[in-house]
Design an enzyme around this catalytic site. Structure first.
Site, short mmCIF file in Angstrom:
data_model
loop_
_atom_site.label_atom_id
_atom_site.label_comp_id
_atom_site.label_asym_id
_atom_site.label_seq_id
_atom_site.Cartn_x
_atom_site.Cartn_y
_atom_site.Cartn_z
N SER A 79 0.75 -1.40 -0.08
CA SER A 79 -0.04 -0.19 -0.15
C SER A 79 1.01 1.22 0.14
O SER A 79 1.81 1.14 -0.65
CB SER A 79 -1.02 -0.03 1.45
N ASP A 207 -8.90 -5.38 -4.69
CA ASP A 207 -8.95 -4.46 -3.83
C ASP A 207 -10.30 -3.40 -3.86
O ASP A 207 -9.86 -3.41 -4.79
CB ASP A 207 -7.54 -3.86 -4.17
N HIS A 235 -7.02 -5.34 -0.08
CA HIS A 235 -6.18 -4.98 -0.44
C HIS A 235 -5.07 -5.53 1.08
O HIS A 235 -3.96 -5.04 0.40
CB HIS A 235 -6.86 -3.61 0.83
#
Length: 257
Positions: A79, A207, A235
């Site tokens: 991320s 995601d 995610h």
């Protein structure tokens, strides 16, 4: 042969989010270091003390600096951690055998490191943002932003993850610096540094935090050596698809490290 992994968490998270991955990779015979970035996890720095990307990434830079000249690291970023990892790769390119971006922001070498984050945030509608809170700190001359992931937005990121992990995340979320250009600076990462490091991207197909479309746009924007996929991961693939993620990280080690 033992390989050395260094795992970097995303925004508002901490090293704790790798708690399932670390023992699994170690069980396969490898060394694993998990890093808390500044003001994250158990790092007690206040977010207001972070004035630059270098400040935020300091714990990661210290870890990479601690390795000898012969040591090679598999740097894995998730991320928002991708921006800190790219910054670190620019400084220590020879220490990194491969940088792995797991459904992660991946900067290029023609725009400031913040570009991929700001482009996504700029495209979000208010309804999509729900309770993703952006607030300001710093000074009038140098305004900075914090980000905090509220429970509704967080649920979106943990859609396919165990409910216990979602509850854990709600308890452990912390306000993080938003990686805007005021924090990262306008200077691009270099071709001879970050640009010279082998990169692999792991796309997560389900995601809802960074969409598959946006992940593929980043890959097209700055092509990588290899693209791997986990079709039914949300995610948080380290929680929703642990075995599949570790299998891919082990394959990457065999091939590139």
């Amino acid at each position: 042969m033992k390989k050395q992994y260094v795992l970097v968490h995303g925004g508002c998270h901490g090293a704790w989010c790798w708690y399932k991955v670390k023992p699994m990779l170690e069980h396969s015979g490898h060394h694993v270091t998990v890093v808390d970035l500044m003001a994250s996890g158990v790092n007690m720095t206040k977010v207001e003390e972070i004035q630059t990307l270098e400040d935020y990434a300091k714990p990661l830079l210290e870890v990479l600096e601690s390795f000898g000249s012969e040591d090679k690291v598999i740097l894995v970023a998730h991320s928002m951690g991708g921006i800190s990892a790219a910054f670190a790769a620019d400084i220590f390119p020879r220490t990194i055998s491969v940088a792995v971006f797991v459904t992660s922001f991946m900067p290029d070498t023609t725009n400031p490191p913040s570009y991929v984050f700001e482009k996504l945030i700029g495209s979000h509608s208010d309804s999509e943002e729900m309770d993703l809170k952006l607030e300001t700190y710093g000074t009038n001359d140098h305004p900075l932003m914090t980000v905090f992931i509220g429970p509704k937005y967080l649920k979106n990121m943990y859609l396919l993850s165990p409910i216990e992990d979602f509850e854990l995340a709600k308890m452990l979320m912390r306000v993080a610096p938003a990686l805007t250009s005021n924090l990262t600076g306008e200077k691009c990462l270099t071709e001879e540094g970050y640009g010279s490091v082998t990169r692999v991207y792991i796309v997560c197909g389900q995601d809802k935090g960074i969409s598959e479309e946006y992940q593929r746009w980043m890959i097209e924007n700055f092509p990588v050596k290899e693209v791997m996929e986990i079709e039914d991961a949300d995610h948080m693939p380290m929680l929703s698809k642990l075995q599949e993620l570790c299998d891919r990280l082990l394959k990457i080690a065999d091939k590139y490290a």
